[in-house]
Design an enzyme around this catalytic site. Structure first.
Site, short mmCIF file in Angstrom:
data_model
loop_
_atom_site.label_atom_id
_atom_site.label_comp_id
_atom_site.label_asym_id
_atom_site.label_seq_id
_atom_site.Cartn_x
_atom_site.Cartn_y
_atom_site.Cartn_z
N LYS A 1 89.99 99.54 29.11
CA LYS A 1 89.64 98.33 28.49
C LYS A 1 88.19 98.47 27.71
O LYS A 1 87.46 98.95 28.43
CB LYS A 1 89.66 97.09 29.24
CG LYS A 1 89.30 95.70 28.56
CD LYS A 1 89.47 94.67 29.52
CE LYS A 1 89.38 93.04 28.83
NZ LYS A 1 89.51 92.07 29.85
N SER B 1 92.72 88.57 28.58
CA SER B 1 92.11 89.31 27.76
C SER B 1 92.31 90.73 27.66
O SER B 1 92.14 91.15 26.47
CB SER B 1 90.80 88.84 27.57
OG SER B 1 90.11 89.73 28.72
N SER C 1 92.72 87.33 33.37
CA SER C 1 92.86 88.47 32.32
C SER C 1 93.69 89.82 32.78
O SER C 1 93.76 90.44 31.71
CB SER C 1 91.57 88.80 31.58
OG SER C 1 91.22 87.91 30.80
#
Ligand code: GLN
Length: 494
Positions: A77, A152, A176
């Protein structure tokens, strides 16, 4: 030529050991997969094709050395710091920022032999549940591109679901990792708070943030967690213990574990397909060796409100550092004060601004006691209730998300509905407990649904055994992810 994309971590390593495939060939297969799927899915903010092939060639030159992630193509990420490589958090305000150091997890992945092939899209600063808050692009759900991948960490989930990486890392502050894992049909794990170092994870809400893996199955997920977990002198909140052994006892599954489920599940608004899978799982367990007992789940009434007060309060403080002086974007303004205002005005997106405002409000004098201090009290209460519950039970079973994936755009105008996606995931963050989402089945519209397990503090080994047990009930990959034999490709789809 065998389809190299279909191998698990241990499967790949079997190939490497037997000289049946080179790391370079495997890397090339993943890069080819990225070339096919990425133009429409848009999971990556950067792909490191050249350096990945170079690192693969260097691994091949040395030969298989038994390291746990040797030759594993991974995505991370883009809120994880990578030395000299842009780290944007999907925000304009960090445009051009190149960290001078690696996150601990990045160093640990590489030390275990993994090759990082790209950095993935997210909601700006990890604030969101759909990946639509990215300042750069919208990621699409590989199962149906009209739908959101969740957030997310939507890019990291989509990359694994679309076979563009064998595994990935995300971060989970209120769900997330688990929510996008559920929406994309992959496994997503968040450890006990402090199990994985946060050093080099760009902070959103420091008391809740945890880094964790996405993988196709529970065994891969356990291997990844083992590689990144353990004490780190750079993060004083890490648990002072070495990384636990998670994979060797997996086969024991549910044996001897005491499972609980929220008996008032019917009270919570959720899609019929989610409720159906939850009920069927409880029935399956009752027929098997591990009947589940109904309990009242701590914090359900209060978790969303508590989470959004604590997370936004911490975010407003953590994000104060982006003032145009030290990082990324700087506007050319008339005065220093104008520069602060204009940089923050231009650099942050709508959702981030909303959270800074809410967070500043709950911390302001006059409101602090009513909101922030109260939320801290509720947090202490939720922690105590979980602690009590885990004296009698080992695992809590519940859905990960109240709905399967929703359409892109559908919840953008309604932040409250978006926030409610986190109803089942936030309790584990508030109490700092380990939790995992395992793909369980498909909704009638063909989109994946995940079920979640939560374990007591520090009990990742039990959590992973339970997750393995669930995997054996659902057989999700065997049933729903087409494996077209050794000659063909593997497409996500029913
Ligand atoms: N969806 C939640 C939020 O918007 C959780 C985000 C996260 O875990 N990073 O805050």
């Amino acid at each position: 030529m065998t389809d190299l994309l279909q191998y698990s971590i241990e499967g790949l390593q079997g190939l490497y050991r037997g000289h049946k495939a080179s790391v370079r060939e495997v890397m090339q297969s993943y890069l080819d997969s990225i070339a096919r799927r990425e133009p429409s899915i848009k999971a990556f903010l950067q792909v490191f094709g050249e350096s990945a092939l170079k690192e693969a060639a260097a691994l091949d030159a040395k030969g298989f050395d038994g390291r746990s992630l040797y030759g594993v193509p991974m995505a991370i990420k883009d809120n994880l710091c990578t030395r000299g490589i842009p780290t944007t958090c999907a925000s304009k305000i960090l445009e051009g920022y190149r960290p001078p150091y690696n996150a601990t997890v990045v160093d640990r992945l590489r030390a275990a032999g993994a090759v990082i092939i790209g950095k993935t899209n997210l909601d700006e600063f990890a604030m969101g549940s759909s990946c639509e808050n990215s300042a750069y692009q919208i990621t699409r759900n590989p199962w149906n591109e009209a739908y959101a991948p969740g957030g997310s960490s939507g890019g990291s989930a989509a990359a694994v679901a679309a076979d563009m990486a064998l595994a990935s890392l995300g971060s989970d502050t209120g769900g997330s990792i688990r929510q996008p894992a559920s929406l994309c049909g992959v496994v997503g794990l968040k450890g006990t708070y402090g199990r994985v170092s946060r050093y080099g994870l760009v902070a959103f809400a420091s008391s809740l943030d945890q880094i964790g893996p996405f993988a196709r199955d529970v065994r891969d997920c356990a291997l990844l967690m083992e590689a990144i977990a353990g004490h780190d002198e750079h993060d004083a909140t890490t648990i002072p213990e070495p990384s636990p052994d998670l994979h060797s006892a997996l086969e024991k599954g549910f044996d001897g574990l005491r499972i609980a489920f929220p008996s008032d599940l019917g009270k919570w608004e959720m899609d019929a397909s989610v409720k159906d899978i939850a009920t069927r799982t409880i029935d399956d367990l009752a027929r098997g060796s591990a009947p589940a007992a109904g309990v009242t789940l701590p914090g359900m009434e209060m978790s969303i409100a508590t989470y959004y007060i604590l997370a936004n309060a911490e975010a407003s403080s953590n994000l104060a550092r982006y003032d145009g002086v030290k990082y990324g974007l700087r506007t050319s303004s008339k005065s220093l004060a104008d520069m602060y205002d204009e940089t923050r005005g231009a650099g942050f997106g709508e959702e981030v601004k909303r959270r800074i405002l809410l967070g500043t409000y709950v911390l302001s004098s006059g409101y602090y006691d009513a909101y922030y201090a109260k939320a801290q009290q509720v947090k202490a209460l939720i922690c105590a209730q979980f602690e009590e519950l885990f004296t009698k039970h080992d695992l809590i079973l519940l859905p990960t998300s109240p709905t399967p994936a929703f359409k892109l755009g559908e919840r953008l105008a309604d932040p409250i509905t978006m926030y409610l996606s986190d109803i089942f995931t936030t309790p584990a963050n508030i109490a700092g407990l380990p939790a995992i989402s395992v793909p369980a089945g498909l909704a009638p519209n063909g989109l994946p649904i995940g079920m979640q397990l939560i374990a007591g503090w520090g009990r990742e080994a039990k959590l992973m055994r339970g997750a393995f047990g669930l995997e054996r009930i659902y057989h999700f990959r065997e049933r729903f992810v087409r494996v077209a034999g050794s000659e063909g490709g593997r497409d996500a789809g029913a």
